[in-house]
Design an enzyme around this catalytic site. Structure first.
Site, PDB file in Angstrom:
ATOM      1  N   LYS A   1      24.711  40.328   7.176  1.00  9.49           N
ATOM      2  CA  LYS A   1      23.676  40.209   6.170  1.00  9.49           C
ATOM      3  C   LYS A   1      23.473  38.748   5.881  1.00  9.49           C
ATOM      4  CE  LYS A   1      23.605  39.718   2.350  1.00  9.49           C
ATOM      5  NZ  LYS A   1      23.094  38.505   1.675  1.00  9.49           N
TER       6      LYS A   1
ATOM      7  N   THR B   1      24.791  31.289   4.904  1.00  4.45           N
ATOM      8  CA  THR B   1      24.981  32.317   3.891  1.00  4.45           C
ATOM      9  C   THR B   1      25.026  33.669   4.510  1.00  4.45           C
ATOM     10  OG1 THR B   1      24.168  31.631   1.811  1.00  4.45           O
ATOM     11  CG2 THR B   1      23.358  33.644   2.558  1.00  4.45           C
TER      12      THR B   1
ATOM     13  N   ASN C   1      13.461  32.428  -4.894  1.00  2.00           N
ATOM     14  CA  ASN C   1      14.648  31.842  -5.503  1.00  2.00           C
ATOM     15  C   ASN C   1      14.417  31.336  -6.915  1.00  2.00           C
ATOM     16  OD1 ASN C   1      17.010  31.770  -3.485  1.00  2.00           O
ATOM     17  ND2 ASN C   1      15.203  31.318  -2.256  1.00  2.00           N
TER      18      ASN C   1
END
Length: 464
Positions: A234, A245, A459
């Site tokens: 993921k 990430t 974000n």
């Protein structure tokens, strides 16, 4: 062992179907779009860009290899909705285990827990993954949450606690909703399945801002024996080396000694997850856990120098690179994948560093989003990579369009180059940037995505 880095959480964004195609330029990979059985109502599957080689893609994700089961369920950890948010990947036997972890000093509690477990144990039986809360920057209580979660899973599986690994993803600074998690574990364990559906539900459960799940399984033949490697990952934002990430779980039925397995994972991570970038942020939670059941029947791989080890390493690299490219393709707000290929460097490490520098450049990423063939930004990012080379040997191409040769700019049709970028963005395809810095034998690749207005929007509203 020097490891990676990982991610965060966002409430589910309605998935907008993304048409996918490769650009007209031939690329050394196969594009396979996977289906996600009963979980497709929540999220669809990423295209898999599998490098060509002596292997084939098969169904099953993390459950394709012998001895593995998986499940993903909704347990109330997410803020809203019923998208699965708790996953478990389990092995029927003690599996040889390896891991790679974030380089962020503020490492999350599950990362610290897993590093401790791997320092004392060579085997593992299961990986528990939650989405919703990162359990990072949560102090001693957060660490105890990870221990308690592992202990509860161990009791249900009737194995030792130090055979359970933990991964978390979500909002940094939030502890896991432990009561909801613990109450859901009996149902999660009861849902374990070796089916494709089990693998797919787990792959969906670990996603956060991802618009697609990432899952793959590959079969190859080594020493006349069929070997399978499966994986899920993921990641969509807060992705940047080391170890972008992301979370990842790898499974295989190969039999590999502990030291060799850990070195293989280190090398594959350095060629894949450490070579992707979306936004330049290294997460607190990045973690890859890899388990080898040894149930294939192949005699154990005991040395990195054996032919069997080299064949297996190549297949492992291909699986991890496929997952890594899917993550970059799914970068938050992205319209296209960027693949940077560097040749002619002194060694692989130098080529990889140059490729990362270009893929990480915000100016390069913004230019590609704007369909602007501003190749000077590419040259600039090569130059500040920290690698020394002869600028008079620098070659740059965009797709099949040469832009620079031996350090000299070349005339090119800007409209054609702009159309190449536009076509890639319209199809959510791939922009290829090829760079040569000399005549050395070092080659490397890195992957990123363009930088769009949507990334800022996602974000800016992350926790609101």
């Amino acid at each position: 062992m020097s490891p990676p880095s990982v991610l965060l959480l966002h409430s589910r964004i309605p998935l907008q179907p993304r048409p996918f195609r490769m650009n007209s330029r031939a690329a050394p990979s196969r594009v396979v779009v996977c289906s996600v059985a009963s979980t497709e109502g929540f999220i669809s599957a990423a295209p898999i860009l599998l490098p060509d080689g002596p292997w084939k893609q098969v169904e099953g994700g993390v459950t394709a290899a012998k001895g593995f089961k998986a499940a993903g369920i909704y347990s109330g950890l997410r803020a809203k909705g019923e998208k699965p948010d708790l996953a478990l990947v389990a092995c029927d036997v003690d599996a040889t285990v390896a891991g790679a972890f974030t380089t962020n000093v503020v490492a999350a509690a599950p990362v610290l827990y897993c590093k401790h477990v791997l320092s004392t144990s060579k085997t593992g039986r299961a990986v528990l993954i939650n989405a919703g809360q990162a359990n990072a920057a949560t102090g001693d209580l957060g660490y105890q949450d990870a221990v308690d979660s592992a202990d509860a899973v161990a009791k249900l599986l009737n194995v030792s606690t130090d055979n359970i690994l933990i991964q978390s993803t979500g909002v940094i600074g939030q502890r896991i909703k432990k009561e909801a998690l613990l109450n859901s574990l009996p149902r999660l364990v009861g849902s374990l399945s070796s089916s494709v559906q089990g693998a797919n539900s787990a792959a969906v459960a670990i996603t956060t801002t991802d618009l697609v799940s990432k899952s793959i399984a590959v079969q190859t033949e080594i020493g006349g024996v069929a070997i399978r490697i499966g994986g899920m990952a993921k990641g969509s934002g807060m992705i940047h080396p080391n170890m972008a990430t992301m979370l990842g779980v790898l499974t295989t039925d190969a039999q590999v000694s502990s030291d060799v397995w850990r070195e293989m994972i280190r090398m594959s991570v350095s060629r894949s997850f450490n070579q992707i970038t979306v936004d330049g942020d290294t997460s607190t939670n990045d973690c890859v856990i890899a388990m080898a059941s040894g149930l294939s029947g192949l005699s154990g791989i005991q040395s990195l120098d054996s032919i069997e080890a080299q064949q297996f390493q190549a297949c492992l690299d291909a699986v991890m690179q496929s997952l890594a490219k899917s993550i970059a393709w799914d970068g938050e707000g992205a319209t296209c994948l960027i693949e940077v290929t560097v040749s002619g460097a002194n060694n692989e490490a130098e080529a990889a560093k140059i490729a990362r520098s270009v893929a990480s450049s915000s100016l390069v990423k913004a230019a590609i989003f704007g369909r602007d063939p501003n190749w000077g930004r590419i040259a600039c990012s090569v130059g500040y990579s920290g690698i020394q080379f002869d600028a008079n040997r620098l070659d740059i191409s965009l797709g099949v369009i040469p832009l620079m040769k031996n350090g000299q700019p070349l005339p090119f049709d800007r409209l054609t180059a702009s159309k190449y970028l536009k076509d890639a963005g319209d199809a959510h395809g791939t922009v290829n940037i090829d760079i040569s810095v000399g005549s050395g034998g070092g080659n490397g690749k890195a992957w990123g995505c363009d930088l769009s207005y949507k990334y800022v929007e996602i974000n800016a509203e992350y926790t609101t």
